[in-house]
Structures are given as structure tokens and as C-alpha cells.
Design an enzyme around this catalytic site. Structure first.
Site, PDB file in Angstrom:
ATOM      1  N   ASP B  87       0.981  -1.051  -0.155  1.00  0.00           N
ATOM      2  CA  ASP B  87      -0.038   0.131  -0.482  1.00  0.00           C
ATOM      3  C   ASP B  87       1.120   1.544  -0.084  1.00  0.00           C
ATOM      4  OD1 ASP B  87       1.089   0.172   2.311  1.00  0.00           O
ATOM      5  OD2 ASP B  87      -0.784  -0.293   3.466  1.00  0.00           O
ATOM      6  N   CYS B  90       4.421  -0.339   2.404  1.00  0.00           N
ATOM      7  CA  CYS B  90       5.218  -1.567   2.879  1.00  0.00           C
ATOM      8  C   CYS B  90       6.690  -1.861   2.987  1.00  0.00           C
ATOM      9  CB  CYS B  90       5.415  -2.185   1.925  1.00  0.00           C
ATOM     10  SG  CYS B  90       5.956  -1.553   0.164  1.00  0.00           S
ATOM     11  N   HIS B 267       7.947  -3.282  -4.200  1.00  0.00           N
ATOM     12  CA  HIS B 267       7.870  -3.780  -3.499  1.00  0.00           C
ATOM     13  C   HIS B 267       8.457  -4.100  -2.256  1.00  0.00           C
ATOM     14  CE1 HIS B 267       4.539  -5.530  -0.628  1.00  0.00           C
ATOM     15  NE2 HIS B 267       4.814  -6.186  -1.026  1.00  0.00           N
TER      16      HIS B 267
END
Lengths: 165, 273
Positions: B87, B90, B267
Site C-alpha cells: 500500500d 511496505c 514492493h
């Protein structure tokens, strides 16, 4: 509850050192810290001079991670206030990217902001409307093209706020 | 509806769909392998997720051969992976959760982190933060560290789960990171995009708001602020068959990381040595 703790700290601070012309605090008893009332005196030298404008601040449960919603409880003719009273200024916007990239350069909400900073932003909003991303398009147009008519509309709001109209 | 409106509506629908997918994943997933077989832990943590581990990483990366090729090298060095919601928070969430997880059972580290956390308020007001807007966060971090040895692993995972108050700790990670950057603007300014004229505007746009992803300066800043050694395994589209390893923070070159993270473009997740 972290939100309660932070709101108490801010309430204490605002009670000790209130910004000029503004009174703010929890709306009912202090058990519900998430709903506040905030009263603005129209700043001198602006079309709102002499008015007494009531607003509400509704805080999310995860305040200050997300900003409160601010709403004037009577009509306020202003480019950055929606016809239903909701205030639309960059500091009250959630921290996420705007869907279409508007307002990139403005200061948005983050937990380093505070109720006091919101209040100061509203005061400067009353003095200097931002007509670039208006919430009330008619008011913005009028502000740009017919200042006299705009001031008359604002004055009407001042009178209403005092119960004279 | 004109073409513009239609495009906007499509974009909004797509965004809502992506948000739905993001939110369907837990903030902090279970640690793979150790916990997957534990039925109690499953009840707590598996409300919405499937089993996770390198197997699921493989599934996720399927189709990108250059990525998949690197997974065996990862498996040979690491025993497990913990997925973290993508989101935009991370990196901070992974770092902060793992920091608390390690410190929960490591008394010396906890003491050291407490010393840093207790100094946070003056450290941050020193670079212009106002006490009233940050003390809730610094207090909460100190309180959590103080009571950390009384928490079970489950308590910690619940704290970092959906209904916990972990976002306040995650945001404190952002604040500490921004504070560190502001203390050393000359060192970091050359590494931030030129569109930011100073460190304050960079921090208020890129670090302080929740949901903003972290780049290398933020990783370095947070590692050095807490004096933790952070080892990041990069999984990317290079021709290599192994991940590339980057280490930040204090310590000798060959010392193991206090915190190990897996990075694939966009990510971060937690990995366990």
C-alpha cells in the site's frame, strides 16, 4: 486510543494559545473527542469581516494519520467552500496522490499538520480564495469577474451568520 | 460523456479495483513455514490470506522468467518470507514490524532502541517538528518498546494486524526517517530528485505522507537512525541467476543483517535468514 490522546493534546494547546478570532473545541461533552465545533470571526479587511461563522470538524478514528472533514454549518459564499458547507483546501486532503494529479505542489495532510494549522489555513482561505481548483464554481467565477457582486454575496452571509437576515 | 470523462471514469474504476486487491491482503501476513501449520496462528492471521511463502512468491512472479530464476538462490539463503501489504507503506511497515519482532526477544537491542526512541522528541524538534504534532507518536513508540518483552509473538502480530494501532508506529518510522534526512541535508540532497529544492519539501511530499513509497535515501536514513543493519535482496529483471544484495546501516561487510528485506520493483517484504 491514539486519536483521543492526540486530540486532547491539541485541545489543551488550543485552549492555552487560541489563534486570534477563533474558538475551537469538542462539540458536546468531552467523551466524544471526534466531533468538534469551531467558530471563526470573519477576518478584518476581508468580505467576511464582522461575520461569525460556525463550522464542525469531524475526525476519523485514525486521526492524525488522516485529516478531519470541515464543514461550515451555514452557507458561506466562497470559491473553496462547497454549497453544502464542506471546506475544500489542500491541507484537508488525504495524503494519497490525487487521481488526476491536481494540486501536486500544495501542502497536503500528514500527521505533522494540526488543527491549528487547519484553522490558520481557513483564515488565509477567507482572506485569499484559491480559484484554481474551486469547490464552488459560481463563487469562483464571480470572485474573478465581478468583485462587487461577490462582496455583496459575502456580506449577505455575514448578516445571516449574525441572524440579521 | 466526452472521451476525457470516459477515460477518467475508466481510470477511477481501475483504481478502485486495484485498491480492492491491495486491501484484500493483510497488512502483515503470517511468516511462511513456521506458522502455516500452526492452527491457532492461522485463525488469527489467515482471515483473508492464502498460504504464503516462496511458493506463493513463485506463483506471483510466474511469467517473468528473470524473476523466477532467482528464487532458488533466495531459498538457499533464507528460510521464510512474510508478505506485507503493498500500500505504499511496505518498506516502513516491513522495517518497523521486523525491528519490533527482533527486539521482542533481544534485550540488548531493545535497550538500545529505547535509548534512541527516548531521544526522538528533542532530535525531531531540533529540525523543526512541533512537539504537539509528534509527541503522540514518539510516546507510543517508547511505550511499545517498554512493554515489548511482555508481548507474545501473537500479540505483536495482532498489534500489526488490521485492527491494531500499528500505523502510528509505521508513521513514526516515516517521521524518524525524515528527521534523519533533515539532520544531514548536504549528504542526502544530491540523491533526491532535482524537482525538490530542499530537504523540507522532499520530506513533506515524499516521506511524511502515508502511502508514499521509499527510495534508497529513506532506506539508508531509517537504518542509520536506528543503527540497524538492513540487508536488502533485490529481485529484478537482470540476467543473473541470483538476487543482488545491498546492505545499509552500520556493521562489517560480511556481518548478517539485523533486518532482511526482499525488494522487487515497487514492493518490499520481510525475509528470514
Amino acid at each position: 486510543m491514539m486519536a483521543m490522546k492526540r486530540l486532547l493534546v491539541e485541545y489543551k494547546e488550543l485552549s492555552l494559545r487560541p489563534p486570534a478570532g477563533v474558538a475551537a473545541g469538542p462539540a458536546g461533552d468531552e467523551t466524544n473527542m471526534l466531533e468538534w465545533e469551531c467558530v471563526f470571526l470573519g477576518p478584518e479587511g476581508t468580505p467576511y469581516d464582522g461575520g461569525c461563522f460556525h463550522s464542525t470538524l469531524s475526525f476519523p478514528k485514525d486521526y492524525p494519520l488522516n485529516p478531519p472533514v470541515m464543514r461550515f454549518t451555514q452557507p458561506l459564499w466562497h470559491p473553496n467552500v462547497y454549497p453544502d458547507g464542506k471546506v475544500c483546501i489542500s491541507i484537508l486532503h488525504e495524503p494519497v496522490e490525487d487521481k488526476f494529479g491536481y494540486e501536486q505542489s500544495c501542502e497536503r495532510w500528514s500527521p505533522v499538520q494540526s488543527i491549528e494549522k487547519i484553522i490558520l489555513s481557513v483564515i488565509s482561505m477567507l482572506a485569499e480564495p484559491n480559484d484554481e481548483s474551486p469547490a464552488n464554481i459560481d463563487a469562483a467565477k464571480m470572485w474573478r469577474t465581478d468583485r462587487e457582486a461577490f462582496d455583496a454575496k459575502a456580506d449577505e452571509c455575514v448578516r445571516k451568520s449574525l441572524g440579521w437576515a | 460523456m466526452d472521451a476525457d470523462d470516459e477515460l477518467r471514469a475508466q481510470a477511477a474504476a481501475q483504481e478502485a479495483e486495484i485498491e480492492g486487491i491491495v486491501k484484500s491482503r493483510p497488512l502483515i501476513g503470517p511468516k511462511a513455514r513456521d506458522f502455516v501449520s500452526d492452527s491457532e496462528m492461522r485463525q488469527i492471521l489467515h482471515r483473508k490470506t492464502q498460504e504464503s511463502g516462496f511458493e506463493s512468491l513463485r506463483e506471483e512472479l510466474e511469467g517473468t522468467e528473470a524473476f523466477v530464476r532467482k528464487i532458488p538462490s533466495l531459498e538457499s539463503k533464507y528460510t521464510g518470507i512474510r508478505h506485507v501489504r503493498g500500500d505504499g507503506n511496505c518498506f516502513y511497515r516491513s522495517f518497523v514490524f521486523r525491528m519490533f519482532e527482533v527486539a521482542r526477544t533481544d534485550n540488548a537491542l531493545r535497550t538500545r532502541l529505547l535509548d534512541v526512541a527516548r531521544e526522538a522528541l528533542p532530535y525531531l524538534t531540533d529540525v523543526g517538528y512541533e512537539e504537539v504534532s509528534i509527541e503522540t507518536f514518539t510516546d507510543f513508540c517508547v511505550e511499545t518498546l517498554e512493554s515489548l518483552d511482555k508481548l507474545s509473538q501473537e500479540d505483536l502480530e495482532v498489534l500489526f494486524g488490521e485492527d491494531g494501532e500499528s500505523d502510528y508506529l509505521v508513521w513514526f518510522g516515516r517521521l524518524a526517517c525524515a528527521g534523519f534526512l533533515k539532520h544531514q541535508p548536504d549528504r542526502f540532497l544530491p540523491f533526491i530528485p532535482e524537482s525538490f529544492c530542499d530537504m523540507n519539501s522532499f520530506c513533506s511530499r515524499e516521506v511524511e505522507p502515508m502511502g508514499k513509497e521509499a527510495d534508497q535515501p529513506q532506506v539508508i536514513a531509517l537504518a542509520e537512525y536506528w543503527q540497524l543493519r538492513v540487508c536488502v535482496e533485490y529481485i529484478d529483471s537482470s540476467d543473473e541467476s541470483t538476487t543482488s544484495t545491498h546492505v545499509f546501516g552500520p556493521g562489517d561487510d560480511d556481518a548478517p543483517g539485523d533486518i532482511c528485506l526482499l525488494y522487487r520493483p515497487g514492493h518490499y517484504e520481510i525475509i528470514y535468514a
